[in-house]
Scaffold this motif. Structure first.
Motif, PDB file in Angstrom:
ATOM      1  N   GLY A  44      40.124  27.240  57.249  1.00 54.29           N
ATOM      2  CA  GLY A  44      38.930  26.440  57.003  1.00 54.29           C
ATOM      3  C   GLY A  44      37.770  27.259  56.469  1.00 54.29           C
ATOM      4  N   PHE A  45      37.798  28.583  56.673  1.00 57.06           N
ATOM      5  CA  PHE A  45      36.772  29.470  56.123  1.00 57.06           C
ATOM      6  C   PHE A  45      37.058  29.614  54.629  1.00 57.06           C
ATOM      7  N   PRO A  46      36.019  29.751  53.790  1.00 55.36           N
ATOM      8  CA  PRO A  46      36.268  29.831  52.340  1.00 55.36           C
ATOM      9  C   PRO A  46      37.263  30.918  51.929  1.00 55.36           C
ATOM     10  N   LEU A  47      37.361  32.003  52.685  1.00 56.51           N
ATOM     11  CA  LEU A  47      38.275  33.097  52.341  1.00 56.51           C
ATOM     12  C   LEU A  47      39.469  33.134  53.290  1.00 56.51           C
ATOM     13  N   TRP A  72      24.751  38.630  52.880  1.00 57.94           N
ATOM     14  CA  TRP A  72      25.746  38.323  53.919  1.00 57.94           C
ATOM     15  C   TRP A  72      25.771  39.473  54.928  1.00 57.94           C
ATOM     16  N   THR A  73      25.473  39.149  56.181  1.00 57.93           N
ATOM     17  CA  THR A  73      25.465  40.158  57.237  1.00 57.93           C
ATOM     18  C   THR A  73      26.086  39.590  58.497  1.00 57.93           C
ATOM     19  N   ALA A  74      26.917  40.394  59.127  1.00 58.39           N
ATOM     20  CA  ALA A  74      27.444  40.068  60.454  1.00 58.39           C
ATOM     21  C   ALA A  74      26.631  40.874  61.453  1.00 58.39           C
ATOM     22  N   ASP A 104      23.058  30.561  59.486  1.00 51.34           N
ATOM     23  CA  ASP A 104      22.822  31.381  60.670  1.00 51.34           C
ATOM     24  C   ASP A 104      23.792  30.802  61.694  1.00 51.34           C
ATOM     25  N   VAL A 105      25.003  31.350  61.714  1.00 48.47           N
ATOM     26  CA  VAL A 105      26.093  30.746  62.477  1.00 48.47           C
ATOM     27  C   VAL A 105      26.709  31.765  63.434  1.00 48.47           C
ATOM     28  N   ARG A 106      27.011  31.314  64.649  1.00 48.30           N
ATOM     29  CA  ARG A 106      27.639  32.172  65.647  1.00 48.30           C
ATOM     30  C   ARG A 106      29.119  32.356  65.305  1.00 48.30           C
ATOM     31  N   VAL A 107      29.627  33.556  65.621  1.00 46.65           N
ATOM     32  CA  VAL A 107      31.030  33.884  65.387  1.00 46.65           C
ATOM     33  C   VAL A 107      31.542  34.743  66.535  1.00 46.65           C
ATOM     34  N   ALA A 108      32.849  34.779  66.639  1.00 47.46           N
ATOM     35  CA  ALA A 108      33.511  35.733  67.533  1.00 47.46           C
ATOM     36  C   ALA A 108      34.563  36.447  66.697  1.00 47.46           C
ATOM     37  N   GLU A 122      40.735  39.254  63.847  1.00 43.85           N
ATOM     38  CA  GLU A 122      40.802  37.804  63.725  1.00 43.85           C
ATOM     39  C   GLU A 122      39.407  37.236  63.914  1.00 43.85           C
ATOM     40  N   GLN A 123      39.032  36.346  62.998  1.00 36.03           N
ATOM     41  CA  GLN A 123      37.710  35.727  62.974  1.00 36.03           C
ATOM     42  C   GLN A 123      37.774  34.326  63.579  1.00 36.03           C
ATOM     43  N   PHE A 124      36.739  33.989  64.352  1.00 38.12           N
ATOM     44  CA  PHE A 124      36.552  32.632  64.869  1.00 38.12           C
ATOM     45  C   PHE A 124      35.134  32.220  64.517  1.00 38.12           C
ATOM     46  N   VAL A 125      34.979  31.120  63.764  1.00 39.89           N
ATOM     47  CA  VAL A 125      33.663  30.706  63.287  1.00 39.89           C
ATOM     48  C   VAL A 125      33.666  29.198  63.051  1.00 39.89           C
ATOM     49  N   ASP A 126      32.498  28.587  63.132  1.00 42.48           N
ATOM     50  CA  ASP A 126      32.351  27.176  62.805  1.00 42.48           C
ATOM     51  C   ASP A 126      32.379  27.067  61.278  1.00 42.48           C
ATOM     52  N   THR A 127      33.564  26.847  60.753  1.00 41.64           N
ATOM     53  CA  THR A 127      33.739  26.847  59.296  1.00 41.64           C
ATOM     54  C   THR A 127      32.978  25.714  58.622  1.00 41.64           C
ATOM     55  N   ALA A 128      32.734  24.617  59.335  1.00 42.54           N
ATOM     56  CA  ALA A 128      32.006  23.490  58.740  1.00 42.54           C
ATOM     57  C   ALA A 128      30.581  23.900  58.374  1.00 42.54           C
ATOM     58  N   LEU A 129      29.937  24.711  59.210  1.00 42.25           N
ATOM     59  CA  LEU A 129      28.574  25.153  58.905  1.00 42.25           C
ATOM     60  C   LEU A 129      28.543  26.032  57.659  1.00 42.25           C
ATOM     61  N   VAL A 130      29.546  26.866  57.507  1.00 39.60           N
ATOM     62  CA  VAL A 130      29.625  27.725  56.321  1.00 39.60           C
ATOM     63  C   VAL A 130      29.861  26.874  55.077  1.00 39.60           C
TER      64      VAL A 130
END
Length: 136
Positions: A44-47, A72-74, A104-108, A122-130
């Motif tokens: 679901g993430f663009p990449l 883009w910054t983590a 400005d989205v939270r990730v793990a 492994e990335q976990f993120v709210d892909t809809a916000l991105v």
């Protein structure tokens, strides 16, 4: 200041990766990755996908993010370490170049570090916000 680049402790290796990424230093970032690294961007993430090799990771992830986003910054803030496993709670900030929308989205992030190198991510993120920031 701690020299994270000199330490092989799992959390220090991961911190060095974040610092290199934030500085745009892809060479230093690649130096934190094992030759056979498996780097997975969430479905679901663009990449979305799994990338292998340090060059594969930086060319398919970091360089692509730089093409589509400004700044883009983590931002890593909380580390949970269990042996070779490092989970980082963080947030992404950036402005999409096409839409001008900010995120400005939270990730793990879950890293596995062996022998001083990241072997798995492994990335976990709210892909809809991105994706929302990428859509007019």
């Amino acid at each position: 200041m701690t020299d994270f680049s000199a330490s092989t402790a799992p959390a220090d290796v991961v911190r060095h990766q974040y610092l290199a990424s934030a500085a745009g230093d892809l060479e230093a970032l690649r130096a934190t990755l094992a030759p056979d690294v498996e780097w997975t961007e969430m479905a679901g993430f663009p990449l979305a996908g799994t990338y292998r090799t340090p060059d594969g990771v930086t060319s398919n992830v970091m360089e692509q993010l730089g093409k589509e986003w400004d700044g883009w910054t983590a931002h890593d803030d909380t580390y949970v370490v269990d042996g070779e496993n490092v989970v980082v709670l963080a947030r992404y900030t950036a402005a999409n170049k096409a839409t001008g929308k900010n995120i400005d989205v939270r990730v793990a992030h879950h890293f596995v570090v062996r022998g001083g190198l990241i072997v798995r991510f492994e990335q976990f993120v709210d892909t809809a916000l991105v994706r929302d920031a990428m859509t007019d």
